[in-house]
Design an enzyme around this catalytic site. Sequence first.
Site, PDB file in Angstrom:
ATOM      1  N   ASP A 318      36.106  36.032  46.330  1.00  0.00           N
ATOM      2  CA  ASP A 318      36.407  35.339  45.076  1.00  0.00           C
ATOM      3  C   ASP A 318      35.357  34.325  44.627  1.00  0.00           C
ATOM      4  OD1 ASP A 318      38.858  36.670  44.758  1.00  0.00           O
ATOM      5  OD2 ASP A 318      39.870  35.247  46.070  1.00  0.00           O
ATOM      6  N   TYR A 406      46.988  34.984  43.503  1.00  0.00           N
ATOM      7  CA  TYR A 406      47.123  33.932  44.510  1.00  0.00           C
ATOM      8  C   TYR A 406      46.736  32.561  44.002  1.00  0.00           C
ATOM      9  CZ  TYR A 406      48.607  36.017  48.789  1.00  0.00           C
ATOM     10  OH  TYR A 406      49.380  36.577  49.748  1.00  0.00           O
TER      11      TYR A 406
HETATM   12 CU   LIG Z   1      48.395  36.563  51.481  1.00  0.00          CU
END
Ligand SMILES: [Cu+2]
Length: 659
Positions: A318, A406
């Site tokens: 990321d 996330y």
């Molecule tokens: Cu996870």
Amino acid sequence: MNNPLLLALALAFALPFFSSLLSLSHPLDPLTPNEINQIQHIIQNSNLGSLPNLTFHFVDIAEPDKSDVIRWLDSKSQPKPTKIKPPARQAKAVVRAGGKTYELVLDLATNSIVSNHVYTGHGYPPLSFMELFQASKLPLKYSKFIDSIVSRGLNISEVSCIPMTAGWYGETVTTRILRVNCFYRGGSVNVFARPIEGINLLVDVDTMRITSYSDRFRAPLPKSEGTDFRSKKFAENSIITYNISGPGFKIDGHNVRWANWEFHLSFDARAGVTISTASVLDPVTKNFRMVLYRGHVSETFVPYMDPTTEWYYRTFMDIGEFGFGRSADTLQPAIDCPASALFLDGYVAGGDGKAQKMANVICVFERYSGDVGMRHTEINVPGRVIRSGEPEISLVVRMVATVGNYDYILDWEFKQSGSIKVGVDLTGILEMKATEQIYSDGKTGNTYGTLVTENAVAVNHDHFLTYYLDLDVDGNRNSFVKAKLQTARVPPSANPPSPRRSYWTVVKETAKTESQGRVRVGAEPAELLVVNPNKRTRLGNQIGYRLITGQPVSSLLSDYDYPQIRAGYTKYQVWVTAYNKSERWAGGFYADRSRGEDGLSIWAWKNRAIENRDIVVWYTVGLHHNPCQEDFPIMSTIHDGFELRPANFFERNPMFKQD
Ligand SMILES: [Cu+2]
Ligand SMILES: *[C@@H]1O[C@H](CO)[C@@H](O)[C@H](O)[C@H]1NC(C)=O
Ligand SMILES: *[C@@H]1O[C@H](CO)[C@@H](O)[C@H](O)[C@H]1NC(C)=O
Ligand SMILES: *[C@@H]1O[C@H](CO)[C@@H](O)[C@H](O)[C@H]1NC(C)=O
Ligand SMILES: *[C@@H]1O[C@H](CO)[C@@H](O)[C@H](O)[C@H]1NC(C)=O
């Protein structure tokens, strides 16, 4: 703006920016919005401006040499500050134009380009937000995709598509591509809970066109009932109260002072929050002593454990592919941080190079959570019970990066004990795969994950967050020491004889070169220390800081699996390398579609000397994630992290004061 409170807030938030124009500037200050716009202007007016499709992918300060920064800091800390010129303000930019990647260094004082060359190696710079946004919209106008949606009996207006990076799987020629996956809202806001499975869609980013499409199979669409992740208790309009300056800390420009700590706080598109020149007050000498020259998250690696056509490539890096600063979210007072926290803005360059404000992306607050800092009760003083102690009060700097599904809550916590604790909390929505399965037999379950609701399997994966920790413990010549705890035997011949047969003792090993600086935590009991071999306490102990690690998690992928080749450093939790200003990004600078030719594990192959040198510690916070039903529809935070704790750095407990 006719509300006086809002006006006061606006002024207060603007202050750090204005004050940084005064004498409070620091050579590591992030680029101001004016500087970002200046860079855009210089590049736009250069020959690059006439090339097609000029886009900005990385804009940051070009870090001045450490020796210049230290000299500048030292001059400031003299009783009579000497005037020395701060290092030249330079910037680094990586742009794409005409299908090529250009690396530029710019001088801001002279408004000029110092160097400009084409990068010809493998891998690509971070994708711009604009590219991701455009790619996400392409399927909605693509006739084959619309047919797939209609033939599934779905409504195209209810489809959300999310671009995902493609990784590298041995291709000899790569282009900038994204794989786009689509989801069905159908009344739910939990986009990730309703994947439209079976479709493969490839976007060429440079031409912004769909270049490959297949609709391989259908899986039932997981239901929308029960997927809403919004908490009712804390509605969006919960009470918001701001406290401009917290009671105990002071921020001048980007310099933070609190209790016995002094550090520089900055924000950039790639790393997000960066802590620099963190120094702690010595209660004896009253001088600030350096602990951490620079610290930030360097790279993340999130590989999913499903090798099938629609999933195998999901092995995200990321920081290098998107950027944690770029993914930083506006913090919600009273939810993400205490309502009384100080909220700070960040600035990044957009795909067009222009400065973009990211509002309230950092919060700073004093924490008193009810914990104990230290205590003791003494009952052995005749006739008395003596009780004493202090609460634990610390300072927290926080940001939240929301990368797709996330959310990472990233904390730097400074303690009066001299510790720096780094916390990582994971929360958000699981990445799910639609499946025929509606019932788990409980024994074998699903090979690739866990059934978390009817027709949705949350796929197994890892999270690795690798921290760059340029420790300069009381000066920049340090060594890395493994203090091994070894069982010692008491010989039967001991004189005088001992009834004991064994005890443990500490055997210290100093790492000489980088190959000795790698550690698989937990393989043997050992304390990991960064010491200054040139300095000792009054009693003669070596001055140091200890790295207290979290869960020892390393990658389980095979060494020759492509994603593992790209993130080779995840086989060890700790690495120690010789300092090199340009070695900051553990997965390599050009992480998108990289081939593992740059990055931490490659640099360490040089096997440079690391004893009594300027060294950098790299620590990976890791979590293997085999999801469970409680992670649905939204996962409650799970915590890990590490601590840098003084070890014979002070003459005694620095928290202990008798005034
Ligand atoms: Cu996870
Ligand atoms: C520039 O972008 C356009 C549209 O996005 C694309 O068609 C063209 O191929 C690009 N040119 C280059 C040189 O990348
Ligand atoms: C499709 O969804 C849109 C927006 O949610 C709605 O306005 C429209 O009526 C729907 N069309 C059909 C055929 O259900
Ligand atoms: C702000 O800080 C002051 C001083 O510490 C405190 O008295 C006050 O309660 C705080 N206000 C809020 C809203 O937290
Ligand atoms: C610093 O690191 C870069 C990138 O790894 C490398 O090219 C360069 O040679 C290194 N410099 C020194 C002095 O080792």
